[in-house]
Design an enzyme around this catalytic site. Structure first.
Site, PDB file in Angstrom:
ATOM      1  N   GLY A 250       0.760  -1.243   0.000  1.00  0.00           N
ATOM      2  CA  GLY A 250       0.000   0.000   0.000  1.00  0.00           C
ATOM      3  C   GLY A 250       0.788   1.288   0.000  1.00  0.00           C
ATOM      4  N   GLU A 292       4.205  -6.575   2.438  1.00  0.00           N
ATOM      5  CA  GLU A 292       4.267  -7.111   1.069  1.00  0.00           C
ATOM      6  C   GLU A 292       3.948  -6.016   0.053  1.00  0.00           C
ATOM      7  OE1 GLU A 292       1.528 -10.386   1.641  1.00  0.00           O
ATOM      8  OE2 GLU A 292      -0.184  -9.058   1.355  1.00  0.00           O
ATOM      9  N   PRO A 293       4.811  -5.026  -0.052  1.00  0.00           N
ATOM     10  CA  PRO A 293       4.549  -3.975  -1.031  1.00  0.00           C
ATOM     11  C   PRO A 293       4.830  -4.428  -2.454  1.00  0.00           C
ATOM     12  CG  PRO A 293       6.634  -3.566   0.068  1.00  0.00           C
ATOM     13  CD  PRO A 293       6.044  -4.800   0.705  1.00  0.00           C
ATOM     14  N   GLY A 294       4.085  -3.877  -3.379  1.00  0.00           N
ATOM     15  CA  GLY A 294       4.351  -4.117  -4.791  1.00  0.00           C
ATOM     16  C   GLY A 294       4.840  -2.824  -5.418  1.00  0.00           C
ATOM     17  N   ARG A 295       3.935  -1.844  -5.444  1.00  0.00           N
ATOM     18  CA  ARG A 295       4.216  -0.570  -6.111  1.00  0.00           C
ATOM     19  C   ARG A 295       5.536   0.067  -5.653  1.00  0.00           C
ATOM     20  NH1 ARG A 295      -0.120   2.449  -7.921  1.00  0.00           N
ATOM     21  NH2 ARG A 295      -1.327   1.219  -6.443  1.00  0.00           N
ATOM     22  N   ARG A 332      -4.072   2.711 -16.053  1.00  0.00           N
ATOM     23  CA  ARG A 332      -4.287   3.420 -14.783  1.00  0.00           C
ATOM     24  C   ARG A 332      -4.899   4.823 -14.937  1.00  0.00           C
ATOM     25  NH1 ARG A 332      -1.106   4.553 -11.338  1.00  0.00           N
ATOM     26  NH2 ARG A 332      -2.330   3.887  -9.543  1.00  0.00           N
ATOM     27  N   TYR A 336      -8.255   4.853 -12.912  1.00  0.00           N
ATOM     28  CA  TYR A 336      -8.178   5.514 -11.587  1.00  0.00           C
ATOM     29  C   TYR A 336      -7.915   7.016 -11.683  1.00  0.00           C
ATOM     30  CZ  TYR A 336      -6.665   0.661 -10.666  1.00  0.00           C
ATOM     31  OH  TYR A 336      -6.531  -0.708 -10.629  1.00  0.00           O
ATOM     32  N   CYS A 363      -9.343   3.460 -29.625  1.00  0.00           N
ATOM     33  CA  CYS A 363     -10.597   4.045 -30.087  1.00  0.00           C
ATOM     34  C   CYS A 363     -11.494   4.446 -28.929  1.00  0.00           C
ATOM     35  CB  CYS A 363     -11.326   3.043 -30.963  1.00  0.00           C
ATOM     36  SG  CYS A 363     -10.368   2.636 -32.390  1.00  0.00           S
ATOM     37  N   GLU A 364     -10.981   5.272 -28.052  1.00  0.00           N
ATOM     38  CA  GLU A 364     -11.781   5.751 -26.920  1.00  0.00           C
ATOM     39  C   GLU A 364     -11.313   7.133 -26.544  1.00  0.00           C
ATOM     40  OE1 GLU A 364     -12.790   3.592 -23.532  1.00  0.00           O
ATOM     41  OE2 GLU A 364     -12.583   1.639 -24.493  1.00  0.00           O
TER      42      GLU A 364
HETATM   43  N1  LLP Z   1      -1.009  -7.329  -0.612  1.00  0.00           N
HETATM   44  C1  LLP Z   1      -2.282  -7.513  -0.991  1.00  0.00           C
HETATM   45  C2  LLP Z   1      -3.089  -8.516  -0.317  1.00  0.00           C
HETATM   46  C3  LLP Z   1      -2.811  -6.751  -2.041  1.00  0.00           C
HETATM   47  O1  LLP Z   1      -4.071  -6.938  -2.397  1.00  0.00           O
HETATM   48  C4  LLP Z   1      -1.986  -5.797  -2.695  1.00  0.00           C
HETATM   49  C5  LLP Z   1      -2.512  -5.001  -3.800  1.00  0.00           C
HETATM   50  C6  LLP Z   1      -0.658  -5.648  -2.270  1.00  0.00           C
HETATM   51  C7  LLP Z   1      -0.204  -6.435  -1.213  1.00  0.00           C
HETATM   52  C8  LLP Z   1       0.297  -4.692  -2.921  1.00  0.00           C
HETATM   53  O2  LLP Z   1      -0.132  -3.385  -2.827  1.00  0.00           O
HETATM   54  P1  LLP Z   1       0.824  -2.188  -3.270  1.00  0.00           P
HETATM   55  O3  LLP Z   1       2.012  -2.162  -2.353  1.00  0.00           O
HETATM   56  O4  LLP Z   1       1.253  -2.410  -4.667  1.00  0.00           O
HETATM   57  O5  LLP Z   1      -0.009  -0.974  -3.115  1.00  0.00           O
HETATM   58  N2  LLP Z   1      -4.186  -1.944  -9.827  1.00  0.00           N
HETATM   59  C9  LLP Z   1      -4.144  -0.934  -8.788  1.00  0.00           C
HETATM   60  C10 LLP Z   1      -3.590  -1.475  -7.500  1.00  0.00           C
HETATM   61  C11 LLP Z   1      -4.343  -2.665  -6.982  1.00  0.00           C
HETATM   62  C12 LLP Z   1      -3.688  -3.241  -5.779  1.00  0.00           C
HETATM   63  C13 LLP Z   1      -4.280  -4.542  -5.401  1.00  0.00           C
HETATM   64  N3  LLP Z   1      -3.687  -5.149  -4.273  1.00  0.00           N
HETATM   65  C14 LLP Z   1      -3.340   0.258  -9.272  1.00  0.00           C
HETATM   66  O6  LLP Z   1      -2.879   0.232 -10.416  1.00  0.00           O
HETATM   67  O7  LLP Z   1      -3.206   1.252  -8.556  1.00  0.00           O
END
Ligand code: LLP
Length: 437
Positions: A250, A292-295, A332, A336, A363-364
């Site tokens: 997050g 568990e960050p992704g972004r 995105r 969003y 085409c949007e």
């Molecule tokens: N853990 C869980 C259980 C999650 O559902 C998510 C993201 C993460 C970790 C990683 O979150 P992050 O650190 O990346 O914020 N498609 C959307 C984001 C959807 C996130 C879904 N879950 C976007 O492009 O902003």
């Protein structure tokens, strides 16, 4: 301090002697010429830097990379090389992480509607954690573990009832959510009780993910308070001590100059202090924390390169600069209202001289990548436009809309570029199809 464009770009970004944007020691104009556009350029050094910042901020925590943000095999390998576990949220992500040789013991499986087969596979390969999201999951993981003749470590996903200040599509912590068991509604306590009744389950922790791209500290502090209250209740009511608290991902990142995302050191301090204080208040041991960050790990590691095509000026209204990608490689903005920066990679030293809107080729009307951005006044067909901070949920949410082949991903490191995902060809687009019988 608010961030500048430099903070939005990969850590290796600079302007070279030719006045071109360089990333990972590679001239991005050369990359565009060699690999074609649109092109995702992934900077290995940025990923490694972020992974080390995370470890530095949370030295004792269990750290995972949320695969969904960018599940390319090479990126999953990098995560493992940096000592991170991987969180997977589907059979496909689990498959990719296993193919990348991420140790199964360092993986967590998530999902609000896991298929039976995925649970069975997760247990069979020895996944370190399965995050059970509902009562069904508890029963099915227990049955799969019994069948496999082993105990399975689980996390119970709870919804703490915290509303993170982010786009409503990516809020997940509120009680009214498809994810997890609500603490407030009493479902989480029932979940603990139910899981505890199975000999084949080892309830090692609880999990909460309150949303994505969060820019403020308080939702995280509040979540720790609520989760610790819950742990104290669990201890009181059921006499159970839960060892691990996974706070999900997050963390927000800078997308445009002026963004003011969370400072990792301050967040770590707040979480550590709140955890100490709440544990003391409830007289419970401080659990091990997990994130568990992704972004955060991949977002700023990537820039997307496009070729500029049509430049259309509507007098007194707006100038559209159209590029050869769009919502198929980055959904995105459309989904969003996400904001991005843009610059001309081949004119990186030229000052912005006109305000334009960067449009995709789909085409949007909603296929707009960047609204009202300053670009050099000389912008014209053939320029290379770079959009930074596309590493998270760009490639992973790409589509073939309008039969657009998905873009290649090249990884840059020390002046060399390596294709880690090849560009789809027109033949690839038809590979699954059969003609009318
Ligand atoms: N853990 C869980 C259980 C999650 O559902 C998510 C993201 C993460 C970790 C990683 O979150 P992050 O650190 O990346 O914020 N498609 C959307 C984001 C959807 C996130 C879904 N879950 C976007 O492009 O902003």
């Amino acid at each position: 301090m608010p961030h500048t464009l430099k903070d939005v770009l990969p850590v290796t970004a600079r302007v070279n002697d030719a006045g071109h944007l360089e990333v990972g020691g590679c001239d991005t104009c050369d990359l565009a010429a060699e690999f074609g556009t649109p092109l995702y350029v992934f900077d290995e050094a940025t990923f490694r830097t972020r992974a080390r910042e995370l470890r530095g901020a949370f030295p004792e925590a269990s750290l995972y990379f949320a695969a969904k943000a960018c599940p390319a095999l090479a990126v999953l390998q990098l995560a493992a090389a940096e000592g991170l576990g991987v969180d997977v949220a589907s059979a496909g992500e689990m498959h990719a992480a296993l193919a990348a040789r991420v140790p199964p013991a360092r993986m967590t499986l998530h999902g609000n509607n896991k298929a039976d087969a995925d649970i069975v596979r997760a247990v069979a390969v020895g996944l370190g954690r399965i995050a059970v999201d509902n009562f069904d999951d508890i029963d099915r993981v227990a049955a799969a573990a019994a069948e496999a003749g082993r105990r399975q470590a689980i996390l119970l996903r709870v919804t703490p009832g915290v509303e993170a200040h982010t786009h409503t599509h990516i809020q997940t912590g509120q009680a009214d959510s498809k994810f997890g068991l609500s603490i407030e509604a009493g479902l989480a306590m029932s979940g603990v009780e139910r899981a505890d009744a199975y000999d084949t389950l080892d309830l090692v922790g609880i999990h909460a993910h309150i949303g994505s791209n969060i820019f403020s500290y308080d939702p995280f502090g509040k979540t720790v308070e609520i989760l610790f209250d819950f742990l104290a209740d669990v201890e009181k009511v059921l006499g159970l001590t839960v060892e691990e608290v996974n706070l999900g991902g997050g963390l927000g990142i800078p997308y445009v100059a002026g963004d003011f995302p969370i400072r990792l050191d301050l967040l770590a301090k707040l979480i550590a202090e709140t955890a100490e204080q709440e544990a003391a208040r409830h007289a419970i041991p401080v659990p091990r924390l997990a994130f568990e960050p992704g972004r955060f790990l991949v977002g700023n590691a990537m820039v997307t390169l496009y070729s500029v095509g049509v430049v259309k000026e509507i007098p007194g209204m707006r100038t559209y600069v159209s590029v050869d990608g769009g919502m198929s490689d980055n959904i995105r903005p459309a989904l969003y209202q996400a904001r991005y920066a843009a610059l001309l990679a081949n004119k990186a030293l030229e000052e912005p001289g006109r305000t334009v809107t960067v449009a995709g080729m789909h085409c949007e009307s909603g296929d707009i990548l960047v609204r009202d951005v300053g670009l050099p006044a000389s912008v014209r067909r053939g320029d290379v436009l770079a959009v930074p901070a596309t590493g998270a949920y760009g490639y992973s949410m790409a589509s073939n809309y309008n039969r657009q082949p998905r873009s290649a991903v090249v990884l840059v490191r020390d002046g060399a570029a390596h294709t880690i995902v090849r560009r789809e060809s027109l033949e690839d687009l038809l590979r699954l199809e059969s003609p009318l019988p």
